[in-house]
Scaffold this active site. Structure first.
Site, PDB file in Angstrom:
ATOM      1  N   ASP A   1       0.821  -1.206   0.000  1.00 31.15           N
ATOM      2  CA  ASP A   1       0.000   0.000   0.000  1.00 31.15           C
ATOM      3  C   ASP A   1       0.860   1.262   0.000  1.00 31.15           C
ATOM      4  O   ASP A   1       1.953   1.289   0.560  1.00 31.15           O
ATOM      5  CB  ASP A   1      -0.899  -0.010   1.242  1.00 31.15           C
TER       6      ASP A   1
ATOM      7  N   GLU B   1       0.697  -0.453  -5.125  1.00 32.27           N
ATOM      8  CA  GLU B   1      -0.291   0.604  -5.319  1.00 32.27           C
ATOM      9  C   GLU B   1       0.501   1.907  -5.397  1.00 32.27           C
ATOM     10  O   GLU B   1       0.977   2.422  -4.386  1.00 32.27           O
ATOM     11  CB  GLU B   1      -1.284   0.650  -4.157  1.00 32.27           C
TER      12      GLU B   1
END
Length: 633
Positions: free
Chosen positions: A304, A355
């Protein structure tokens, strides 16, 4: 490795099995069976072990510090199931209770104590899956991911989230029914708020007890593998919760976070940033993700907020340029390279997904050439462009047709994954179905078109839960999905459409065999702006092909003609406007024989009816002889 080597490699950033050294471990010392406790708090004045076995503060046990700042003690007082914490005395003299950063089990809220439990050795039954995964890899395989927030997919009557024992019974059959290849979970590591999304972690080795036990999740993963479904988990190595009882300023000084106050604080998220250049932090983080991969047999990790680790000015707060005067966070850059190196050496068949939304760093490039070494990067640019286009009134789409076609200019600059994720269906952005232009009928037609375009476009796929049946409301993490929508015929047909589309994707090699180069795609026509029609070919190494045609206008186009490279009888194998899926067509187009005649660079033409707001996919049914030459491409 022995304790001395474990300590040495921890301080050099080379201990990637830190859970075997730090934390609580059952041992025998001088004939006594007990537990050794070790915690890193280099600048603490003192550390005491307290818990159920000390009657907490009444008989707390002093720990001894070694030269590397690790405090340790052996005691035979604890028993299985006891809860404990560390009482850390900071340089200011303040005492504060802290979690064990290496704990695998934490007590239920509101407590945050670690639980002494022997980790059971699971006898896994997924050997065949792991062997196939190792043999086949994933680059030339179908990857179609169903993204799930475990706390809100379904809930019990009392409003509590499903445990993974329940998800095993309900979610896995649903994944099979819907023909997904993988499921991805938003963070399952322990976090302070059970109803949160989970992206501010407190326990990097601990399983979030809201969702059950580690053993239940192991069983869930095993059952997924037995049903040919891979499991991916989100992981957050860039920042962590600011809660006092967790990792924040663990010994009273910056321990896991940066020394510099502004670099340590993530002002936008109200979190703290890991000091990714510190050896001990690297050992901690890489050990965390290796533990999750090994202990749970995970098939992929989605990292993330990679941009937050790469750029000093990513956050909204103050920042200082690096030594070269730029915004590159060199510590984050080298940490991510090292992370991928370590994981790929141990698990080359585990997907590492980033991401990341910038274009300033090669995310999936080879580490030897300066890339970060990820396997896939979320294609945020494609996602933003395509959603903007599908929200637009078709009257204006011809002026913005580049939103659909621009991705073909950079589609292979990275190894891309095409995400319609949780981020796009919250905070007033509307659900995926509700984003679509028009009335209810046209919204469903647009969604069928959009999902077909995602499936046909090069790149692996991801869809957030609820979008598969056209949920109208935004996602709410504190409630279950709007399953009652399925009482509506249109939503039920949308669900059936998605299941069939996913099966179509798996069954057709042209859609996934060559996802990383222009060898797998050939553009027929990206310039039909006035009619808002896009057409291209997806291909395999052996030359099998699918002709993909997308009508982005609410106008049925009879006698629509495109060029094709092969003289053949073609059959329509996909049409988004069939009645069974909520459209108005009772059956497919009839088979069509191509005709000789130059169309752009193509020696043959194919003429058929293109449905309004529809996608039509064709394949060769039977080749025929032709005097014309093949397409020169």
């Amino acid at each position: 490795m022995d304790k001395n080597e474990a300590l040495r490699t921890f301080t050099t950033g080379e201990n990637f099995h830190l859970q075997h050294y730090l934390g609580a471990h059952q041992e025998e010392v001088d004939g006594k069976v007990g537990y050794s406790f070790r915690v890193w708090a280099p600048n603490a004045q003192s550390v005491h072990l307290i818990g159920d076995f000390t009657n907490w503060y009444e008989n707390q046990i002093p720990m001894a510090r070694n030269e590397a700042g690790v405090w340790e003690v052996f005691t035979d007082l604890p028993k299985e199931g006891d809860i404990y914490k560390y009482n850390v005395k900071r340089s200011s003299g303040q005492e504060i209770l802290k979690i064990d950063p290496l704990a695998v089990y934490l007590e239920e809220r509101p407590g945050t104590g670690a639980v002494i439990r022997t980790i059971p050795e699971k006898k896994w039954k997924d050997g065949l899956w792991l062997a196939r995964r190792k043999r086949w890899g994933f680059f030339s395989r179908p990857v179609n991911i169903y993204e799930v927030h475990a706390g809100s997919w379904k809930r019990n009557e009392d409003g509590s989230p499903y445990s993974f024992a329940q998800l095993k019974e309900d979610l896995i059959p649903y994944l099979v029914e819907m023909n997904y290849t993988h499921v991805e979970f938003m963070p399952l590591m322990a976090h302070p708020l059970g109803l949160s999304w989970g992206y501010q972690l407190m326990g990097y080795f601990a399983f979030e007890h809201t969702y059950g036990t580690p053993e239940e999740f192991q069983d869930f993963v095993e059952e997924c593998h037995l049903n040919n479904i891979g499991v991916i988990v989100d992981w957050v190595p860039g920042h962590f919760t600011i809660n006092d009882d967790a990792l924040a300023y663990y010994d009273g000084t910056p321990t896991f976070e940066y020394q510099d106050h502004d670099r340590a604080h993530n002002y936008g998220w109200g979190a703290l940033n890991f000091d990714l250049g510190k050896n001990q932090v690297q050992s901690f983080l890489i050990s965390s993700i290796k533990f999750w991969i090994d202990f749970y047999h995970l098939d992929g990790i989605r990292v993330d907020a990679v941009s937050n680790m790469l750029y000093l000015d990513y956050d909204s707060g103050p920042w200082q340029p690096n030594k070269d005067g730029g915004n590159r966070n060199y510590e984050g850059y080298y940490f991510l390279q090292r992370l991928n190196t370590v994981i790929k050496l141990a698990h080359p068949d585990v997907m590492m997904i980033a991401e990341e939304s910038s274009s300033g760093t090669k995310i999936t490039g080879m580490r030897e050439l300066g890339g970060l070494g990820f396997d896939y990067k979320w294609n945020m640019g494609w996602m933003n462009d395509i959603l903007r286009f599908y929200e637009e009134d078709p009257i204006y789409r011809k002026y913005d047709f580049n939103l659909v076609t621009f991705s073909f200019m950079y589609v292979f600059s990275e190894n891309f994954l095409l995400p319609f994720s949780h981020d796009e269906v919250v905070h007033g952005k509307k659900s995926l179905m509700h984003k679509m232009w028009g009335d209810r009928y046209n919204q469903f037609a647009g969604l069928r078109n959009l999902l077909t375009y995602q499936i046909c476009h090069p790149g692996k796929k991801l869809l957030f839960m609820g979008s598969e049946f056209g949920q109208f409301l935004e996602w709410k993490s504190e409630e279950q999905l709007e399953w009652s929508n399925l009482d509506d015929e249109m939503n039920k047909k949308m669900q059936g459409f998605t299941a069939t589309l996913n099966a179509f994707y798996k069954d057709n090699r042209p859609l996934w065999e060559i996802d990383l180069s222009y060898d797998g795609i050939e553009i027929i026509d990206a310039d039909n702006v006035d009619q808002s029609v896009l057409s291209f070919i997806r291909k395999t190494e052996k030359g099998d092909m699918l002709i993909c045609v997308f009508n982005m206008a609410p106008v049925e186009r009879k006698n629509f003609t495109i060029g094709v490279p092969v003289a053949a009888v073609y059959e329509e194998v996909w049409n988004t406007e069939l009645e069974e899926w909520g459209g108005v067509w009772k059956e497919h187009n009839e088979t069509v024989q191509s005709q000789e005649g130059l169309w752009k660079d193509y020696p043959q033409t194919l003429t058929f009816t293109l449905p309004a707001l529809g996608a039509s996919i064709w394949k060769i049914k039977r080749r025929i002889k032709s005097k014309s030459t093949k397409n020169k491409k």
